[in-house]
Design an enzyme around this catalytic site. Structure first.
Site, mmCIF file in Angstrom:
data_model
loop_
_atom_site.group_PDB
_atom_site.id
_atom_site.type_symbol
_atom_site.label_atom_id
_atom_site.label_comp_id
_atom_site.label_asym_id
_atom_site.label_seq_id
_atom_site.Cartn_x
_atom_site.Cartn_y
_atom_site.Cartn_z
ATOM 1 C CD GLN A 104 10.016 -0.854 30.023
ATOM 2 O OE1 GLN A 104 9.342 0.113 29.744
ATOM 3 N NE2 GLN A 104 9.987 -1.971 29.316
ATOM 4 C CB CYS A 110 6.229 -0.883 29.611
ATOM 5 S SG CYS A 110 5.339 -1.621 28.225
ATOM 6 C CG HIS A 267 5.846 2.538 26.198
ATOM 7 N ND1 HIS A 267 6.670 1.675 26.875
ATOM 8 C CD2 HIS A 267 5.907 3.720 26.870
ATOM 9 C CE1 HIS A 267 7.207 2.310 27.901
ATOM 10 N NE2 HIS A 267 6.757 3.550 27.919
ATOM 11 C CG ASN A 294 7.170 7.026 28.671
ATOM 12 O OD1 ASN A 294 7.409 5.899 29.105
ATOM 13 N ND2 ASN A 294 7.652 7.455 27.514
ATOM 14 C CD1 TRP A 296 10.479 3.267 29.213
ATOM 15 C CD2 TRP A 296 10.606 4.645 27.451
ATOM 16 N NE1 TRP A 296 10.403 2.492 28.077
ATOM 17 C CE2 TRP A 296 10.484 3.312 26.971
ATOM 18 C CE3 TRP A 296 10.705 5.679 26.532
ATOM 19 C CZ2 TRP A 296 10.455 3.000 25.619
ATOM 20 C CZ3 TRP A 296 10.677 5.366 25.179
ATOM 21 C CH2 TRP A 296 10.551 4.037 24.718
#
Length: 725
Positions: A104, A110, A267, A294, A296
């Site tokens: 991201q 997200c 998230h 995740n 990220w």
């Protein structure tokens, strides 16, 4: 710009014809913004230039409209660059697309990236959205394309490869490999589909999942999740479904912040696997685990079953290999199913359509898709709280034909998911559009009404309660819910919460077994009762008064021959007809009308003019007058408040009482054509509408010689018919 009635329905007919020709299918996607990827690429290669997309330019307008708009400081230092200006040897995909390719950036999307991560788990799905054979070397022209499902159609979105950067670093989505760009370009194409990058800020993973697959999503609050949630998740993965989950953040200041357990509130995560494993030398021989990612690409769960936790000791090497367990800070981790339920707030499951599933071993859903529209004053009836209009909403007949293979508690039932999606609201956000609050209800159709495809009337809903309904009306793009009902026939009513809210929607039904769903469309037909001629002795005082007026007006233009009976050959023009009718109608104070317009009277003459003279004889007029009196009675029945008009919802019943059976599209046209701004129809408009219906039905039947319900007209015949009607 709003559609005119003719414009909207011509456009709708063209779209339906395109679908019949295969347009909008996976093999023949629609060209977004009318751009042909192959032709544009060839043009660039021929001219030896790089493509620049003027429909989504490298400008502030493509970044956003508020936080990323002209007045924002955030955009001042953003420079649009092509990958070859960012790094050496840029690649579209490096070593295959994987979940680690999605990291991201500075955009709150997200939800989108979690969906992309899920997409990489299924190569067939991935390469349908991200067409292969695109590169920065062979055949490079600065042009790329991606395909998305959009409200029932697949669309091909063309972009150039100029991407927003800051200090030569990508501002938004990027890959862990600095020279890999497929995920950044995919994000750009999705931003173009919705008008800007900023339009992607905030959303549910379900939205992107569906736009990548054409699937339908179930949404569960974890605290209210069904007891069979693990089974639902397991079966969903077996069908190739995509899953996302998140933890609600109650305090805005803590949005997207890490907790002590390593999980991030507010998230979106991807659920990438669900497994049950055997534990050796443990009091609980089996453990249920969930694998998450995740977007990220880092920050992981640090509790039981995290990468380096002691729990892994209880598994054999074979079990670990089955789970593909590894210790790496890559954003992916396992956790116990019970911990998953305790820590996460909600889960979204995107069930795929059969065309998305390649493996014949996968159990496939049966899918029914229906497009619809709520029209103000006609079919935008609001929820059950508005009984006078609720019944006018579009109605869809659902037939559940086969029960589930694995019934629960020996109950014979059919499992299915209903999804109601409103269209185009995200793209129109910059214009101030908000999501409508939408929902649906399901009613069981009595056995004596099975197979009857007529629109259910107001009384049915007044005296029957719903069999099932969505948990709540909510302002999301889509409302979905799973149900279990006995095999049988049902009717689904999708609606906005408030009446009079106009918009388009898609209603889809996914079931584990065979089902059919279709919009209830009344058969289009008309009764043509011809009023019996009245004898002179039966004439009312009003008839005699009318005859006197007719004789007086007709006598002014006749040869002076005396008139003593209804069979006179004298004729009157449209203007004279207007005078005759308004002389009588003006005496009916309850109609509250200014009288008939000249245009209305011309339509009446075209209806009754059998000899093509453009005038009405006394006999022709008598037939017309009897019709008007019959229609006047219907109007007065629905004009119960003596306001001099009937509302557009009542018009449906009034038209039916007059002998015309129409479908929803025709009721929509009538509302747009004849209702005023207050959605009311006055007496003149009411009569004009019925005259037009009568004339067009009569003309159609005259051309339909074989009675098969279709006719063929030349341009001349079409114009003659429509210009005089």
């Amino acid at each position: 710009m709003p559609y005119t009635p003719s414009g909207f329905f011509c456009d709708r007919l063209i779209r339906e014809r395109e679908r019949r020709d295969g347009e909008g299918s996976l093999s023949k996607p629609l060209r977004f913004s009318g751009q042909d990827f192959a032709a544009l690429k060839q043009e660039c290669l021929t001219k030896k230039c790089l493509f620049e997309d003027d429909t989504f330019p490298a400008s502030v307008e493509s970044l956003g409209y508020k936080e990323l708009g002209h007045k924002s400081n955030k955009v001042k230092n953003i420079v649009w660059k092509r990958p070859k200006e960012i790094c050496e040897n840029p690649q579209f995909i490096v070593g295959g697309a994987s979940r680690t390719d999605i990291c991201q950036g500075d955009l709150g999307d997200c939800w989108l990236l979690a969906a992309i991560a899920c997409l990489t788990l299924n190569e067939k799905l991935l390469y349908r959205v991200v067409p292969q054979e695109q590169s920065f070397s062979e055949g490079y022209g600065g042009i790329f394309h991606f395909q998305f499902w959009r409200y029932g159609d697949w669309v091909d979105v063309v972009i150039d490869d100029r991407i927003p950067t800051f200090n030569s670093q990508l501002v938004f989505t990027k890959s862990a490999e600095r020279n890999e760009f497929w995920s950044a370009l995919l994000e750009k194409a999705y931003a173009k589909l919705h008008g800007s990058y900023e339009a992607l800020k905030g959303g549910n993973t379900t939205e992107a999942m569906e736009d990548f697959t054409g699937g339908v999503t179930e949404f569960y609050e974890m605290k209210e999740a069904p007891k069979e949630l693990y089974k639902i998740m397991k079966k969903a993965l077996e069908r190739g479904s995509m899953m996302g989950c998140s933890i609600d953040s109650l305090v805005p200041a803590r949005f997207e912040t890490r907790t002590v357990t390593g999980l991030v509130k507010g998230h979106a995560y991807s659920v990438t696997a669900v497994e049950e494993c055997k534990q050796s030398q443990h009091k609980e021989p089996k453990v249920r685990l969930v694998r998450l990612r995740n977007p990220w690409g880092q920050v992981e769960w640090n509790g039981p079953w995290s990468d380096n936790s002691k729990e892994w000791v209880s598994l054999s090497k074979g079990e670990k290999d089955k789970l593909q367990h590894q210790s790496a800070e890559d954003g992916e981790f396992w956790m116990a199913f019970e911990d998953f339920k305790k820590n996460y707030t909600k889960i979204e499951i995107c069930n795929l359509t059969p065309d998305a599933l390649e493996d014949d071993k996968i159990h496939k859903w049966t899918v029914s898709v229906n497009e619809g529209r709520w029209v103000r004053g006609c079919s935008a009836g609001g929820c059950r709280n508005y009984p006078d209009t609720f019944w006018t909403n579009p109605q869809y007949r659902l037939r559940l034909l086969e029960e589930d293979d694995d019934p629960e508690d020996n109950e014979v039932a059919c499992s299915f998911v209903i999804a109601l999606m409103q269209k185009n609201r995200r793209k129109e956000r910059k214009l101030g559009a908000n999501l409508f609050t939408i929902g649906f209800a399901i009613y069981e159709v009595p056995k004596e009404m099975h197979g009857n495809k007529q629109h259910m009337q107001k009384d049915f809903f007044l005296f029957n309660s719903s069999k099932a309904r969505c948990k709540s009306y909510i302002n999301l793009r889509e409302v979905t819910q799973r149900f279990r009902l006995s095999p049988g026939e049902y009717v689904i009513i999708p609606s906005t919460y408030e009446p009079h809210q106009e918009g388009e929607f898609i209603l889809r039904v996914f079931s584990e077994k065979r089902n059919t769903s279709e919009e209830i469309e009344n058969r289009i037909e008309a009764d043509h009762p011809v009023p019996a001629p009245a004898n002179a002795g039966e004439e009312s005082e009003e008839d005699q008064q009318f005859l006197s007026i007719f004789q007086q007006i007709a006598g002014d233009v006749s040869t002076g021959r005396p008139v003593s009976a209804w069979g006179s050959e004298m004729e009157i023009t449209a203007n004279e007809l207007k005078n005759v009718l308004n002389s009588i109608v003006s005496k009916h104070k309850d109609l509250n009308t200014e009288g008939f317009s000249l245009e209305s009277c011309r339509s009446m003459i075209s209806l009754m003019d059998m000899d093509g003279t453009g005038r009405l004889s006394l006999q022709e007029f008598r037939h017309l007058w009897n019709k008007i009196k019959q229609w006047q009675g219907i109007f007065q029945h629905y004009n119960s408040d003596q306001a001099g008009s009937i509302n557009s919802y009542e018009m449906r019943n009034a038209v039916n009482d007059a002998g015309f059976r129409l479908n929803n599209q025709l009721y929509d046209i009538i509302t747009m054509r004849y209702a005023n701004e207050g959605m009311n129809i006055d007496f003149d408009s009411f009569i004009s509408c019925l005259v037009r219906l009568e004339a067009m039905f009569r003309a159609f039947q005259a051309f339909d010689q074989d009675g098969d319900g279709t006719i063929r007209l030349s341009v001349l015949e079409w114009l003659q018919l429509t210009m005089y009607a």
